[in-house]
Design a protein around this motif. Structure first.
Motif, PDB file in Angstrom:
ATOM      1  N   VAL A  45       0.801  -1.267   0.072  1.00  0.00           N
ATOM      2  CA  VAL A  45      -0.251  -0.097  -0.197  1.00  0.00           C
ATOM      3  C   VAL A  45       0.803   1.291   0.105  1.00  0.00           C
ATOM      4  N   HIS A  46       0.312   2.220  -0.802  1.00  0.00           N
ATOM      5  CA  HIS A  46       1.370   3.452  -1.001  1.00  0.00           C
ATOM      6  C   HIS A  46       0.434   4.494   0.079  1.00  0.00           C
ATOM      7  N   ILE A  47       1.067   4.897   0.742  1.00  0.00           N
ATOM      8  CA  ILE A  47       0.164   5.689   1.756  1.00  0.00           C
ATOM      9  C   ILE A  47       0.663   7.338   1.801  1.00  0.00           C
ATOM     10  N   HIS A  48      -0.214   8.019   1.725  1.00  0.00           N
ATOM     11  CA  HIS A  48      -0.123   9.433   1.994  1.00  0.00           C
ATOM     12  C   HIS A  48      -1.201   9.707   3.269  1.00  0.00           C
ATOM     13  N   VAL A  49      -1.086  10.563   3.963  1.00  0.00           N
ATOM     14  CA  VAL A  49      -2.052  10.986   4.994  1.00  0.00           C
ATOM     15  C   VAL A  49      -2.699  12.510   4.674  1.00  0.00           C
ATOM     16  N   LEU A  81       5.491   4.392   2.094  1.00  0.00           N
ATOM     17  CA  LEU A  81       5.026   5.909   2.649  1.00  0.00           C
ATOM     18  C   LEU A  81       5.548   6.900   1.849  1.00  0.00           C
ATOM     19  N   THR A  82       4.585   7.911   1.402  1.00  0.00           N
ATOM     20  CA  THR A  82       5.198   9.010   0.287  1.00  0.00           C
ATOM     21  C   THR A  82       6.350   9.870   0.930  1.00  0.00           C
ATOM     22  N   THR A  83       7.013  10.591   0.251  1.00  0.00           N
ATOM     23  CA  THR A  83       7.951  11.435   0.818  1.00  0.00           C
ATOM     24  C   THR A  83       7.836  12.747  -0.308  1.00  0.00           C
ATOM     25  N   LEU A 144      11.239   4.326  -7.041  1.00  0.00           N
ATOM     26  CA  LEU A 144      11.666   5.250  -7.927  1.00  0.00           C
ATOM     27  C   LEU A 144      10.337   5.685  -8.752  1.00  0.00           C
ATOM     28  N   GLU A 145       9.887   6.964  -8.603  1.00  0.00           N
ATOM     29  CA  GLU A 145       8.634   7.334  -9.062  1.00  0.00           C
ATOM     30  C   GLU A 145       9.285   8.209 -10.518  1.00  0.00           C
ATOM     31  N   ILE A 146       8.891   7.516 -11.565  1.00  0.00           N
ATOM     32  CA  ILE A 146       9.233   8.011 -12.768  1.00  0.00           C
ATOM     33  C   ILE A 146       8.355   8.762 -13.756  1.00  0.00           C
ATOM     34  N   VAL A 223       1.625  -3.796 -11.037  1.00  0.00           N
ATOM     35  CA  VAL A 223       0.633  -2.835 -11.427  1.00  0.00           C
ATOM     36  C   VAL A 223       0.334  -2.120 -10.066  1.00  0.00           C
ATOM     37  N   ARG A 224      -0.136  -0.740 -10.124  1.00  0.00           N
ATOM     38  CA  ARG A 224      -0.469   0.326  -9.002  1.00  0.00           C
ATOM     39  C   ARG A 224      -1.910   0.532  -9.550  1.00  0.00           C
ATOM     40  N   VAL A 225      -2.834   0.371  -8.562  1.00  0.00           N
ATOM     41  CA  VAL A 225      -4.281   1.009  -8.617  1.00  0.00           C
ATOM     42  C   VAL A 225      -4.628   1.871  -7.589  1.00  0.00           C
ATOM     43  N   MET A 227      -7.144   5.166  -5.671  1.00  0.00           N
ATOM     44  CA  MET A 227      -7.888   6.508  -5.947  1.00  0.00           C
ATOM     45  C   MET A 227      -7.053   7.675  -5.954  1.00  0.00           C
ATOM     46  N   GLU A 228      -5.672   7.496  -5.624  1.00  0.00           N
ATOM     47  CA  GLU A 228      -4.741   8.500  -5.833  1.00  0.00           C
ATOM     48  C   GLU A 228      -4.447   8.692  -7.414  1.00  0.00           C
ATOM     49  N   ASP A 229      -4.708   7.779  -8.460  1.00  0.00           N
ATOM     50  CA  ASP A 229      -4.255   7.976  -9.492  1.00  0.00           C
ATOM     51  C   ASP A 229      -5.719   7.852 -10.566  1.00  0.00           C
TER      52      ASP A 229
HETATM   53 ZN    ZN Z   1       1.863   9.143  -3.950  1.00  0.00          ZN
END
Ligand code: ZN
Length: 273
Positions: A45-49, A81-83, A144-146, A223-225, A227-229
């Motif tokens: 899980v990719h987490i923002h708060v 976790l997001t930076t 690494l977000e590209i 694959v990433r899925v 609601m962020e996207d």
């Molecule tokens: Zn994000």
């Protein structure tokens, strides 16, 4: 083909309740949505708060803790976790990197700056060096977000300087208005520039979500899925939970014979400690 790692990006920092009433905002809602995605087959899980009062994205570590702790107690999810420091608002580096103290297995690493609306999502060379160094020191693997080809080249330079370590793990972000388009040609072009032993995942933003997910799935990527996207399951139909997106990918993967990685298997694939 390797088993498929599904990452669920639960909320991001910019989607509002006006855009969809279903977006998780409070720490409890974010944790609950992540648990549902785990049950549906997500291993990461990719987490923002969000600030529960304003709904705005925040890097407040105490709020992150209120999401991280229940997920560690109730699931074996890999936490990323997001930076990002709220793209456009560009919070100070120390605030962005504070989440590394929570020792997630993965943290996002946005590998360069890019325009965003009328602003800029700033990831200066100095920030990248500091973020890479800090992740290395704390044993957190950078995801690494590209957003464009130059960001891959940046990562390779940082690797050659010893700041990033093989095997690199890339998250290809396709279809932002100012970055690489969400087309097959664009995906293949980025893949052509990844180092041989790297791992990768991809997603298309908005309406391009499903075609890119299917292309990644069939090309051996992950694959990433979420609601962020992307908010819609199909035209005019909002997803009422993040798990709907995970369920759909699990269904398609089943049809094409790509097995789903459990969190334990995803740890092996991504060579996490
Ligand atoms: Zn994000």
């Amino acid at each position: 083909m390797e088993k498929l790692i599904i990452t669920a990006a639960i909320t991001g920092s910019r989607i509002t309740r006006e855009a969809t009433p279903y977006i998780p905002i409070t720490p409890e809602e974010i944790a609950q949505s992540a648990i549902e995605c785990w049950k549906a087959g997500a291993s990461v899980v990719h987490i923002h708060v969000r600030d529960p009062e304003t709904g705005q994205g925040t890097q407040n570590i105490d709020i992150f803790r209120r999401v991280v702790e229940p997920l560690r107690q109730q699931t074996d999810l890999i936490l990323c976790l997001t930076t990002s420091g709220i793209p456009g608002r560009n919070l100070p580096t120390a605030e962005r990197l504070a989440v590394l103290d929570l020792k997630p297995e993965l943290a996002s690493f946005d590998a360069g700056s890019i325009n965003l609306g009328n602003g800029v999502f700033s990831n200066s060379p100095a920030f990248l060096v500091e973020a890479a160094g800090s992740m290395k020191e704390k044993g957190v693997k950078p995801e690494l977000e590209i957003f464009d080809l130059g960001m891959i080249m940046t990562c390779l330079q940082l690797r050659d300087k010893g700041l990033l370590q093989d095997p690199l793990y890339f998250q290809l972000v396709l279809g932002t208005p100012w970055g690489a388009p969400a087309s097959l040609k664009s995906l293949v072009h980025l893949l052509d520039h990844l180092p041989e032993n790297s791992d990768w995942s991809a997603f298309g933003v908005g309406k391009d979500h499903l075609p890119i997910a299917m292309a990644a799935m069939m090309s051996g990527g992950h694959v990433r899925v979420g609601m962020e996207d992307n908010l819609y399951l199909k035209k005019g139909v909002l997803a009422d939970t993040n798990a709907r997106f995970v369920e759909r990918i699990v269904r398609i993967a089943g049809e094409v014979g790509r097995d789903i990685a459990s969190p334990t298997e995803a740890r092996t694939i991504l060579k996490l400690n």
